[in-house]
Design a protein around this motif. Structure first.
Motif, PDB file in Angstrom:
ATOM      1  N   LYS A 195      -0.784   4.044  -9.543  1.00 63.49           N
ATOM      2  CA  LYS A 195      -2.040   3.872  -8.825  1.00 63.49           C
ATOM      3  C   LYS A 195      -2.987   5.002  -9.234  1.00 63.49           C
ATOM      4  CE  LYS A 195       0.505   2.080  -4.798  1.00 63.49           C
ATOM      5  NZ  LYS A 195       0.017   0.702  -4.617  1.00 63.49           N
ATOM      6  N   ASP A 205      -4.690  -0.436  -8.759  1.00 62.15           N
ATOM      7  CA  ASP A 205      -3.304  -0.567  -8.319  1.00 62.15           C
ATOM      8  C   ASP A 205      -2.528  -1.413  -9.318  1.00 62.15           C
ATOM      9  OD1 ASP A 205      -0.905  -1.045  -7.074  1.00 62.15           O
ATOM     10  OD2 ASP A 205      -1.775  -1.636  -5.146  1.00 62.15           O
ATOM     11  N   LEU A 255       0.790  -1.211   0.000  1.00 59.45           N
ATOM     12  CA  LEU A 255       0.000   0.000   0.000  1.00 59.45           C
ATOM     13  C   LEU A 255       0.826   1.267   0.000  1.00 59.45           C
ATOM     14  CD1 LEU A 255      -2.869  -0.994   2.416  1.00 59.45           C
ATOM     15  CD2 LEU A 255      -2.665  -1.313  -0.030  1.00 59.45           C
ATOM     16  N   GLN A 271      -9.716  -1.685  -6.347  1.00 55.64           N
ATOM     17  CA  GLN A 271      -9.942  -2.002  -4.946  1.00 55.64           C
ATOM     18  C   GLN A 271     -10.797  -0.884  -4.346  1.00 55.64           C
ATOM     19  OE1 GLN A 271      -6.158  -2.909  -2.983  1.00 55.64           O
ATOM     20  NE2 GLN A 271      -5.377  -3.738  -4.917  1.00 55.64           N
ATOM     21  N   ASN A 329      -0.036   5.682   3.239  1.00 57.82           N
ATOM     22  CA  ASN A 329      -1.478   5.700   3.492  1.00 57.82           C
ATOM     23  C   ASN A 329      -1.927   6.806   4.439  1.00 57.82           C
ATOM     24  OD1 ASN A 329      -2.042   3.683   1.720  1.00 57.82           O
ATOM     25  ND2 ASN A 329      -2.159   2.062   3.240  1.00 57.82           N
ATOM     26  N   ASN A 382      -3.356   3.641  -1.802  1.00 59.82           N
ATOM     27  CA  ASN A 382      -4.503   2.736  -1.698  1.00 59.82           C
ATOM     28  C   ASN A 382      -5.494   3.189  -0.643  1.00 59.82           C
ATOM     29  OD1 ASN A 382      -2.189   1.198  -2.889  1.00 59.82           O
ATOM     30  ND2 ASN A 382      -3.796  -0.335  -3.150  1.00 59.82           N
TER      31      ASN A 382
END
Length: 386
Positions: A231, A226, A11, A207, A336, A271
């Protein structure tokens, strides 16, 4: 230990660690051509003041050091529930004990998702299983696991709804695993017991777990296509607050019932990221995945919840990252970052980010402080208009 804390690699790192290919039918990586209204969120030149170690960082750290429950995790979403509770939602999670020197025993329990419930200055860990044999809140399938994404409520707060992504192993190697599908993990908001696990749209290699936004009679769902080194943000929505409803997908020009028509809205998102109301517009907070192992936390602005996202401003640089970071360890990464609008105070955001290691079987056992979320108080002050 091959399963432990792989989440940071996927991520935060922008590394092709899972099998992913471009999906036919998706638009090119162009900003969604929405008319950018003359909202002040976009017109304004924003100045930034970031203060690290914002609450509840110290509270969580103290709780972790005691080693009586949760001792570290990532994702770090939050939802306010009835009874003065805030539920902190984590994916990969270490439980206690913690050694006196701040290390973890190699036998410490590790599960793929958990809650920490905060009521005032009191914290409680919630897992599945039993006290002596804790398990993930959503039991893992035979050949994989579930990671938790964005959380919200439905049915007047009776449900705690979490976007969960399923991964599976594809072989015996450390990197032999891939994303499989999206799900809604619905919990009773009073008991925090799992009520149902419902499949969600998963046909477009997106996702759908980054964020939920309630706005204008809809719930917007933000997902990420992703591809490892690249991304892309995608946007869907359902009418009302029930994610089991009929989904529509932003095509760049309108809404479609066809998931594969979903358009790439913004490249370089993580993500997990956030989209929240900001004055008369919207603010997107994300780690910058245009850079490998980036330390940059960025904010983008728009007059629409579907973009285009413009005028990026650097909100923070994470001091832990890399060999020159606070740990002096080239394996340490950060990833993240996102906002917590339920914890916002006026014009000051509460932004969290996660810290991990590319050598987790050494670093995360040697030092419990690494794998814990950091929190920032970020104040945006308007300057002259553009």
């Amino acid at each position: 230990m091959a399963n432990r804390s792989r989440r940071g690699w996927l991520l935060g790192a922008a590394v092709a660690v899972c099998t992913a290919t471009a999906t036919p039918g998706l638009s090119a990586a162009q900003p969604a051509p929405v008319d950018q209204q003359e909202c002040s969120a976009v017109r304004t030149n924003w100045s930034v003041e970031a203060k690290p170690h914002a609450a509840p960082e110290s509270l969580l750290n103290t709780y972790s050091d005691k080693g009586k429950g949760w001792t570290g995790g990532d994702s770090t979403y939050s939802v306010k529930l009835s009874g003065g509770r805030t539920v902190w939602v984590f994916s990969d999670t270490f439980l206690g004990p913690v050694n006196p020197d701040g290390s973890r025993p190699t036998t410490t329990p590790f599960i793929n998702n958990s809650f920490v419930v905060q009521r005032g200055h009191s914290l409680k860990t919630v897992t599945g299983g039993t006290r002596t044999n804790p398990t993930a809140l959503v039991p893992p399938p035979a050949n994989g696991w579930y990671w938790f994404g964005a959380a919200g409520t439905s049915k007047a707060g009776r449900n705690l709804d979490i976007l969960a992504v399923q991964f599976e192993r594809t072989g015996p190697g450390q990197w032999d695993w891939q994303w499989v599908s999206n799900h809604l993990a619905r919990f009773d908001s009073r008991t925090l017991k799992l009520k149902e696990l419902v499949p969600l749209p998963s046909a477009a290699n997106v996702q759908w777990s980054a964020w939920q936004l309630s706005e204008g009679g809809y719930t917007y769902i933000y997902g990420v296509e992703d591809l490892g080194a690249a991304k892309y943000q995608h946007v869907a929505r359902v009418r009302g607050d029930d994610l089991k409803g009929r989904w529509q997908y932003w095509t760049g020009a309108g809404w479609s019932a066809d998931e594969t028509a979903s358009a790439r809205v913004l490249e370089g998102v993580a993500n997990e990221h956030s989209v929240t109301r900001w004055g008369d517009g919207y603010l997107l907070v994300t780690h910058d995945t245009n850079e490998l192992f980036s330390k940059r936390v960025l904010g983008y602005f728009s007059c629409s919840p579907v973009g285009p996202w413009v005028n990026p401003v650097e909100l923070y640089q994470t001091p832990e990252t890399g060999a020159e970071g606070s740990y002096g360890d080239g394996d340490i990464i950060t990833y993240n970052s996102h906002d917590h609008p339920d914890q916002r105070s006026g014009s000051t955001l509460l932004v969290s980010y996660n810290v991990n290691s590319l050598d987790p079987n050494t670093d995360l056992y040697a030092d419990v402080s690494i794998y814990r979320p950091r929190f920032l108080g970020i104040t945006l002050t308007p300057g002259a208009n553009r």
